[in-house]
Enzyme design. Structure first.
Site, PDB file in Angstrom:
ATOM      1  N   SER A 150       0.827  -1.190   0.000  1.00 51.69           N
ATOM      2  CA  SER A 150       0.000   0.000   0.000  1.00 51.69           C
ATOM      3  C   SER A 150       0.869   1.251   0.000  1.00 51.69           C
ATOM      4  O   SER A 150       1.809   1.348   0.796  1.00 51.69           O
ATOM      5  CB  SER A 150      -0.901  -0.001   1.237  1.00 51.69           C
ATOM      6  OG  SER A 150      -1.610   1.207   1.368  1.00 51.69           O
ATOM      7  N   SER A 151       0.593   2.201  -0.895  1.00 48.73           N
ATOM      8  CA  SER A 151       1.309   3.467  -0.963  1.00 48.73           C
ATOM      9  C   SER A 151       2.798   3.216  -1.205  1.00 48.73           C
ATOM     10  O   SER A 151       3.166   2.705  -2.258  1.00 48.73           O
ATOM     11  CB  SER A 151       1.046   4.285   0.300  1.00 48.73           C
ATOM     12  OG  SER A 151       1.463   5.616   0.145  1.00 48.73           O
ATOM     13  N   SER A 152       3.675   3.548  -0.251  1.00 53.55           N
ATOM     14  CA  SER A 152       5.091   3.251  -0.439  1.00 53.55           C
ATOM     15  C   SER A 152       5.301   1.765  -0.723  1.00 53.55           C
ATOM     16  O   SER A 152       6.140   1.385  -1.548  1.00 53.55           O
ATOM     17  CB  SER A 152       5.877   3.657   0.812  1.00 53.55           C
ATOM     18  OG  SER A 152       7.227   3.273   0.719  1.00 53.55           O
ATOM     19  N   HIS A 292      -6.692   8.216  -0.277  1.00 54.69           N
ATOM     20  CA  HIS A 292      -5.482   7.429  -0.045  1.00 54.69           C
ATOM     21  C   HIS A 292      -5.749   6.455   1.100  1.00 54.69           C
ATOM     22  O   HIS A 292      -5.200   6.591   2.207  1.00 54.69           O
ATOM     23  CB  HIS A 292      -4.317   8.371   0.283  1.00 54.69           C
ATOM     24  CG  HIS A 292      -2.969   7.769   0.041  1.00 54.69           C
ATOM     25  ND1 HIS A 292      -2.483   7.489  -1.224  1.00 54.69           N
ATOM     26  CD2 HIS A 292      -2.005   7.371   0.908  1.00 54.69           C
ATOM     27  CE1 HIS A 292      -1.279   6.961  -1.127  1.00 54.69           C
ATOM     28  NE2 HIS A 292      -0.968   6.868   0.169  1.00 54.69           N
TER      29      HIS A 292
END
Length: 436
Positions: A150-152, A292
């Site tokens: 997720s994300s990074s 996000h």
């Protein structure tokens, strides 16, 4: 002739058997999260946690599940559904913890020259070493290794698929960016990043070439790619989903026009890009109205289904599975730590909630006071309302339970008018929390 990764894994295993590599303590095969402190080459200085389900096949698959900036492996274990799916389908989950500070807290290195080079060092080599360890220590199937995050962690998912196509069979990237999107450390958020600033626009050929340059002699199969992004994401802009689609369809030599599209669940618009055999090599989900905040409930299951590892192990459990603790009555004891990373007129805040009580909390709301002049623009791992003043953060579908002595992490992005102080006055389910 280049030595492929599985040959390197075999060599590493031989060294371990010869006594030249010292494995960690004997693994715990109980279904609990276990830290491994000596898993092999670790240039990224990362931590490794692993979840090995009680019931699994003789050679279980591996899923590498990676957190977002400011998170941790144990935090992603607690806040995502991959461990429960591992119990159902018998795969091993590796939870790496990033240790490199990058403005948003600790993030996976997808920006340095070393990290963009196969075997060059930094976090990718550490993650590959974790996979090698799981193969040796648990007899895992190194032909069925998958990445997600997720994300990074979503960024690192696409990164690892580009660097180690012979190690990973498929990947599912939540809110990620294409491989080689960040020019260097200075281009990584929260600075003025060209990658995540909303203006990134390369041609499919340019994106595909970035992947092919990693190893110009590689002619083997490429891992299948599943991509997820919320249409209201402003932290990692939604338009980067299209850039990732262009990269991976070009790598596979596919048309930019999807071969099919559908809505498998309300709000999930899926585009599939299949090859001549009808196999969807690239799958892209646009999650309507989501910020996000991914993955939300059910998305991990869709990722595991895309990997093709949804056959339950045939061996029955030796003992009945334990019943999860129910929410205990009375006052939940809690502790909160919060960190803020600010720049110009924006900031991100990461809040870790620890249940220090004796019983499990099932369903939570955290109320806190946002400093004057701050306004939340997007968040992850919780819903936030209102966006300023006294804010209530409520659990999302995948993290309603906080077990005793366990923690979860949530966070948000906000604008500010000069006051970059931390939130204050935390209460969990109506009861004050200690801070720090």
């Amino acid at each position: 002739m280049k030595i492929r990764w599985k040959s390197l894994l075999a060599a590493a295993g031989a060294l371990a058997l010869a006594g030249l590599a010292v494995p960690a303590a004997r693994p715990a095969f109980a279904a609990s999260l276990t830290e491994v402190t000596a898993f092999g080459s670790n240039p990224g200085g990362m931590r490794m946690h692993v979840y090995v389900p009680d019931v699994r096949p003789a050679a279980p698959p591996i899923v590498v599940a990676m957190h977002g900036c400011g998170g941790s492996g144990p935090g992603f274990y607690s806040s995502s559904e991959f461990a429960s799916l591992a119990d159902r389908y018998g795969f091993i989950v590796i939870y790496p913890s990033a240790m490199q500070e990058a403005g948003f807290g600790k993030c996976f290195d997808t920006w340095s020259s070393a990290a963009k080079t196969r075997g060059g060092g930094s976090d990718p080599v550490s993650i590959a070493s974790m996979v090698s360890y799981a193969g040796r220590q648990y007899g895992a199937d190194l032909n069925r290794v998958y990445a997600t995050g997720s994300s990074s962690g979503g960024m690192m998912t696409q990164h690892m698929l580009a660097l180690y196509p012979d190690l990973f069979k498929a990947g599912a990237s939540f809110m990620g960016v294409p491989f080689d999107c960040f020019a260097n450390a200075a281009d990584y958020p929260p600075g003025a990043s060209q990658c995540t600033g909303g203006s990134m626009n390369r041609t499919p050929q340019q994106w595909g070439d970035a992947v092919r340059r990693v190893d110009t002699g590689y002619t083997g199969p490429r891992p299948r790619v599943q991509l997820w992004h919320g249409t209201a994401d402003t932290l990692v802009p939604y338009q980067l989903l299209q850039e990732s689609i262009e990269q991976w369809t070009n790598v596979f030599g596919l048309s930019q026009t999807p071969t099919s599209s559908d809505t498998p669940q309300t709000g999930w618009n899926r585009r599939r890009y299949a090859d001549s055999t009808g196999t969807a090599q690239v799958e892209a989900y646009s999650v309507q109205g989501a910020g996000h905040t991914l993955p939300s409930s059910g998305m991990a299951a869709a990722a595991v289904a895309f990997f093709g590892i949804t056959t339950p192990p045939s061996t029955p459990p030796s003992t009945p599975p334990s019943t999860p603790p129910s929410s205990s009555p009375g006052t939940p004891a809690c502790r909160v730590t919060d960190t803020v990373n600010a720049w110009d007129r924006g900031l991100t805040a990461t809040i870790t909630i620890t249940n220090s009580g004796a019983g499990s909390i099932n369903g939570w709301s955290l109320v806190f006071t946002l400093p004057a002049g701050q306004t939340i623009t997007s968040g992850w791992s919780a819903t936030y309302s209102p966006q300023s003043g006294q804010v209530t953060a409520r659990n999302v579908g995948y993290n309603p339970v906080i077990a005793s002595n366990s923690s979860i992490s949530i966070g948000f992005q906000a604008t500010h008018t000069g006051n970059t102080a931390k939130p204050t006055s935390f209460t969990l389910n109506g009861n004050p929390c200690a801070v720090g």
